[in-house]
Motif scaffolding. Sequence first.
Motif, PDB file in Angstrom:
ATOM      1  N   PRO A   1       1.281 -10.493   5.067  1.00 52.90           N
ATOM      2  CA  PRO A   1       2.100  -9.298   5.317  1.00 52.90           C
ATOM      3  C   PRO A   1       1.616  -8.087   4.527  1.00 52.90           C
ATOM      4  N   VAL A   2       1.789  -6.913   5.148  1.00 49.09           N
ATOM      5  CA  VAL A   2       1.457  -5.642   4.504  1.00 49.09           C
ATOM      6  C   VAL A   2       2.724  -4.788   4.476  1.00 49.09           C
ATOM      7  N   ILE A   3       3.055  -4.277   3.299  1.00 47.17           N
ATOM      8  CA  ILE A   3       4.262  -3.471   3.100  1.00 47.17           C
ATOM      9  C   ILE A   3       3.867  -2.095   2.598  1.00 47.17           C
ATOM     10  N   THR A   4       4.598  -1.067   2.998  1.00 46.51           N
ATOM     11  CA  THR A   4       4.428   0.252   2.415  1.00 46.51           C
ATOM     12  C   THR A   4       5.784   0.763   1.940  1.00 46.51           C
ATOM     13  N   ILE A   5       5.764   1.563   0.866  1.00 45.54           N
ATOM     14  CA  ILE A   5       6.969   2.156   0.277  1.00 45.54           C
ATOM     15  C   ILE A   5       6.882   3.662   0.453  1.00 45.54           C
TER      16      ILE A   5
ATOM     17  N   VAL B   1       0.839  -1.204   0.000  1.00 46.01           N
ATOM     18  CA  VAL B   1       0.000   0.000   0.000  1.00 46.01           C
ATOM     19  C   VAL B   1       0.873   1.253   0.000  1.00 46.01           C
ATOM     20  N   GLY B   2       0.305   2.330  -0.493  1.00 41.87           N
ATOM     21  CA  GLY B   2       0.955   3.631  -0.391  1.00 41.87           C
ATOM     22  C   GLY B   2       0.601   4.298   0.928  1.00 41.87           C
TER      23      GLY B   2
ATOM     24  N   ASP C   1       3.507  -4.133   8.187  1.00 46.14           N
ATOM     25  CA  ASP C   1       4.511  -5.015   8.785  1.00 46.14           C
ATOM     26  C   ASP C   1       5.933  -4.657   8.344  1.00 46.14           C
ATOM     27  N   TYR C   2       6.055  -4.060   7.159  1.00 52.00           N
ATOM     28  CA  TYR C   2       7.355  -3.657   6.644  1.00 52.00           C
ATOM     29  C   TYR C   2       7.254  -2.250   6.043  1.00 52.00           C
ATOM     30  N   ILE C   3       8.311  -1.471   6.250  1.00 50.71           N
ATOM     31  CA  ILE C   3       8.426  -0.142   5.643  1.00 50.71           C
ATOM     32  C   ILE C   3       9.712  -0.130   4.828  1.00 50.71           C
ATOM     33  N   LEU C   4       9.585   0.164   3.541  1.00 50.33           N
ATOM     34  CA  LEU C   4      10.758   0.242   2.673  1.00 50.33           C
ATOM     35  C   LEU C   4      10.979   1.692   2.269  1.00 50.33           C
ATOM     36  N   THR C   5      12.186   2.190   2.491  1.00 49.46           N
ATOM     37  CA  THR C   5      12.577   3.542   2.094  1.00 49.46           C
ATOM     38  C   THR C   5      13.814   3.422   1.203  1.00 49.46           C
TER      39      THR C   5
END
Length: 360
Positions: A141-145, A104-105, A167-171
């Motif tokens: 799992p839910v990830i955001t960028i 998701v955003g 659950d995860y944050i990617l930068t």
Amino acid sequence: IPFFPQGSRQACCSIKELDVFNRAREVKVDPDKPLEGVRLAALEARKTLLVPTPRLRSGLFNKIIPPPGATKDILRICATSQGIKDYNVPVGLDGKARVDLVVVGSVAVSEEGWRIGKGEGYADMEYAMMVSMGAVQDDTPVITIVHDCQVVDIAEELLDDHDLTVDYILTPTRTIKTNCKRPKPQGIMWHKARALSSEMLGKIPILQSLRYREAQAGKDVTLRDERSDSANANTPAAFNDKATAENTRPQAALGSAQLGQQSVESQALNPRLERSGKITTVYVGNIPPGVRVGELKCALREFHATPFRLNWQGAQHRAFLDYKDKAAAESAVSSLKGLSLGGNTLRVELAKNQRKEGQV
């Protein structure tokens, strides 16, 4: 959702290093520009890519299917907003989706996994709909960028039960595993969802279908604006037990006559209306063999699209709905777009050959 040209590609590419991505076979990724690289990564890895339709107007998901033998350049196009429009196949409530990973955003996110979106609640509602249709599990799992500057402190008090956590944050520079223990939405909370109102529901046929299903299953589907309306404090009549029972019984005002394999069911007609020449017909196709006319009538009443005459041709998997004028017919088409019955998404459109006045 903010787009950050500097670093967006690096953040998206880092998803390839996550086991949850490599194990996933079916990935749901929002259509936001910052997530374009994730969509490309999913397509390059030959995963099933699902993208929500804008504001849920035409269904829940689009499955992105590149052409056979697609090159990397074609896959890159498929990952863009234009590619989503050109290479999609709609997936409805009965599409049997099994999502292994959700991306998701976000406008802002905390290291604890609290997420803030644009404030309209669509990402939360999309996830809740996936729960309701069995497409995700508690451990999906839910990830955001996001950009590094979007990782901020957020007070947990700002969150509600229907808000989605990550659950995860990617930068561009970090991969953060939040270890968030807060439960994710367990389905649509009709009385709390920000994006839901009586007016909004009328614009989203797939939500109407889901609400109808859950109402028949006995779930409280009262909307927030309905609950706050002191003049209508009880569950709406269309969804209480008595009305649900009445909606499944043939109405006394409807008669039927057999014309070969064709059944014509009509409410009491206004002769002046027939002679006016303004009747407009809507075609409903792709009706499954097991669906009965009563189910279609019940759905028509639920979506406020009841015609003054229904021409049922179940053997041909179709029906024709007569409305008093073109405006009423076009409104019905809009309301019924994306409606699913018996596992099929119905084809709903203005009939190509409009019948002349007085002709059944």
